[in-house]
Design an enzyme around this catalytic site. Structure first.
Site, mmCIF file in Angstrom:
data_model
loop_
_atom_site.group_PDB
_atom_site.id
_atom_site.type_symbol
_atom_site.label_atom_id
_atom_site.label_comp_id
_atom_site.label_asym_id
_atom_site.label_seq_id
_atom_site.Cartn_x
_atom_site.Cartn_y
_atom_site.Cartn_z
ATOM 1 N N PRO A 283 -6.808 88.677 89.427
ATOM 2 C CA PRO A 283 -5.653 89.083 88.624
ATOM 3 C C PRO A 283 -4.358 89.071 89.425
ATOM 4 O O PRO A 283 -4.357 89.361 90.629
ATOM 5 C CB PRO A 283 -6.010 90.523 88.229
ATOM 6 N N TYR A 324 9.616 81.413 78.489
ATOM 7 C CA TYR A 324 8.474 81.555 77.567
ATOM 8 C C TYR A 324 8.842 82.359 76.327
ATOM 9 O O TYR A 324 7.959 82.735 75.566
ATOM 10 C CB TYR A 324 7.314 82.293 78.246
ATOM 11 N N CYS A 351 25.666 81.032 83.537
ATOM 12 C CA CYS A 351 26.451 80.245 82.579
ATOM 13 C C CYS A 351 25.574 79.346 81.727
ATOM 14 O O CYS A 351 25.648 78.113 81.817
ATOM 15 C CB CYS A 351 27.498 79.437 83.332
HETATM 16 N N1 LLP Z 1 -5.857 82.437 89.429
HETATM 17 C C1 LLP Z 1 -5.281 81.223 89.290
HETATM 18 C C2 LLP Z 1 -5.951 80.046 89.825
HETATM 19 C C3 LLP Z 1 -4.044 81.125 88.621
HETATM 20 O O1 LLP Z 1 -3.476 79.929 88.491
HETATM 21 C C4 LLP Z 1 -3.401 82.295 88.135
HETATM 22 C C5 LLP Z 1 -2.108 82.215 87.451
HETATM 23 C C6 LLP Z 1 -4.045 83.530 88.322
HETATM 24 C C7 LLP Z 1 -5.277 83.558 88.969
HETATM 25 C C8 LLP Z 1 -3.443 84.838 87.894
HETATM 26 O O2 LLP Z 1 -3.086 84.962 86.575
HETATM 27 P P1 LLP Z 1 -2.613 86.404 86.021
HETATM 28 O O3 LLP Z 1 -3.758 87.367 86.276
HETATM 29 O O4 LLP Z 1 -1.412 86.830 86.755
HETATM 30 O O5 LLP Z 1 -2.352 86.185 84.606
HETATM 31 N N2 LLP Z 1 4.551 82.329 85.108
HETATM 32 C C9 LLP Z 1 3.652 82.739 84.045
HETATM 33 C C10 LLP Z 1 2.253 82.953 84.536
HETATM 34 C C11 LLP Z 1 1.651 81.746 85.219
HETATM 35 C C12 LLP Z 1 0.309 82.042 85.845
HETATM 36 C C13 LLP Z 1 -0.199 80.899 86.652
HETATM 37 N N3 LLP Z 1 -1.488 81.120 87.224
HETATM 38 C C14 LLP Z 1 4.236 83.999 83.386
HETATM 39 O O6 LLP Z 1 5.303 84.454 83.803
HETATM 40 O O7 LLP Z 1 3.661 84.525 82.444
#
Ligand code: LLP
Length: 430
Positions: A283, A324, A351
């Protein structure tokens, strides 16, 4: 309230026991303020929920969410490893004192130099494609070299199309149906494939697709074990667990979720006679998302066809709403629980018209000089920030039971241009 809003005896927003107004006064704005205990609580809640049903359990913090070294230190102290996606993130882990064996590198479209860096650092390598595997065999002697593969279980989930990483459209991992063949190939090449990994997407609050993917990955792992004799040391289900961003989204009820996932896990281990591999989760958002507040000062109030509350931060500091269309809850720091009296757009200082932190947002009365706090700015906020519009990167502070530490200095104007080189022929002659 499902959102992390606490007040002190003055009625002001309290961040880890510090008054948000005092933080802004002392460190300036825009400012990221992080509540250390919240990170520890998030980790412990998740870890305890799983570990009590299955001891061989390890969390890898997906540090792309936030690579501040102090935050990685906190999680290292708690016993966490990290999921890294670039040499920079491996480096961050090592700088933060992480045991390299607790760093799992899951790159995508990785080049040879990057693999070389990861291997030399002692981190573990999670391979994303056959193309990468073949190149890896030229960089390292495959004999007994431990690897794992990211497998696409053909199930995806996420808060936005761009954050779904499983399914037929996804660029990530090897396909479900080629998995047995790829693991056999790796074995024949001499590699020691000890792990299997998936990550289906980011920011889901419905656990259904995740459960389905866990089932699928376990069947794939089971088939690999039965057909190739590979005994997995670890099985990694990735991250993606969401957090509530709006006041009416629910917090994931992690206890029953853990119980259900472990039940599936154990029954599949037994079905395929797979022993007791370590179960891993990765996570990012769940651990750090709600720990941090982005504080910004209201500098203009503009009334026209619409009412705009203008603040001194912009999408260069928090791109999620622009990128998003994500909702981030906004409160007024000296009255976080006041009744809403108006509907406004909360606009940043970049801007571009898309630079809005909140569109048609019900808010209480707001005036110039007020301080706003944008919630859930711990994950994918600073880590996705930029210097666009030539704005220096903000400062970050860490609060631990009211004690405040500066954990990143605010950049200055000279920092913005420190890597640039003006050729002598263009230098101004006077
Ligand atoms: N493991 C891998 C291989 C990943 O690519 C990611 C996230 C995670 C774990 C962790 O995901 P999380 O638990 O944080 O959801 N910028 C986007 C999120 C992109 C996540 C990319 N990979 C946002 O702001 O929602």
């Amino acid at each position: 309230m499902n959102l992390n809003i606490n007040t002190n005896d003055k009625g002001n927003l309290s961040i880890g026991g510090a008054d948000a107004l005092e933080l802004a006064e002392e460190y300036g704005t825009p400012l990221y303020a992080t509540d250390e205990n919240r990170i520890r609580e998030n980790f412990q809640r998740l870890n305890n929920a799983f570990i009590k049903h299955y001891e061989n359990f390890q969390i890898f913090y997906a540090c792309k969410a936030n690579t501040n070294l102090s935050i990685i230190r906190i999680l290292e102290e708690e016993g966490c490893g990290i999921d890294a996606v670039s040499p920079g993130e491996v480096y961050a882990g090592i700088m933060a004192g992480m045991d390299p064996q607790k760093i799992l590198f899951t790159g995508n479209n990785v080049k040879d130099e990057e693999m070389d860096f990861v291997i030399k650092s002692g981190a573990r390598l999670n391979v994303d494609s056959v193309s990468q595997l073949k190149r890896l065999a030229k960089i390292v002697n495959p004999e007994g070299f431990k690897i794992s593969f990211r497998v696409n279980p053909m199930v995806g989930a996420g808060h936005h199309e761009h954050t779904i990483t499983g399914g037929k459209k996804s660029k990530f991992g090897i396909m479900d149906k080629e998995a047995v063949e790829v693991y056999s190939m790796a074995k024949e090449m001499g590699f020691d494939p000890v792990g299997i990994h998936m990550h289906i997407g980011s920011g889901f609050l419905d656990i259904g697709p995740f459960k389905l993917a866990v089932n699928t990955l376990m069947d794939i792992a089971g088939e690999i074990t039965q057909k190739t004799g590979i005994k997995f040391e670890f099985i990694d289900f990735g991250g993606g667990m969401g957090i509530p961003y709006t006041p009416d989204e629910n917090i994931l009820d992690i206890e029953p979720i853990a119980e259900e996932i472990i039940k599936i896990y154990k029954s599949k281990l037994e079905e395929y006679d797979m022993g007791e591999p370590t179960m891993c989760l990765e996570p990012g958002r769940y651990l750090v998302g709600d720990s941090t507040y982005l504080l910004a000062r209201v500098n203009s109030v503009k009334e026209g066809y619409k009412k705009f509350i203008g603040v001194d931060a912009g999408f260069n500091t928090l791109i999620r709403p622009a990128m998003y269309d994500s909702y981030h809850h906004i409160v007024i720091a000296d009255k976080p629980e006041a009744k809403t009296t108006q509907t406004v757009d909360v606009a940043g200082n970049v801007c571009e018209s898309g630079d809005l932190f909140g569109r048609d947002r019900p808010l209480p009365d707001v005036k110039e000089g007020d301080l706003i706090a944008i919630l859930n700015s711990g994950a994918y906020s600073f880590s996705m920030a930029s210097r666009y519009n030539s704005r220096p990167m903000p400062a970050e502070v860490l609060v631990n039971n009211g004690e405040v530490d500066l954990i990143r200095e605010r950049e200055n104007l000279a920092d913005l241009f420190s890597n640039q080189i003006v050729p002598p022929r263009l230098l101004k002659k006077d």
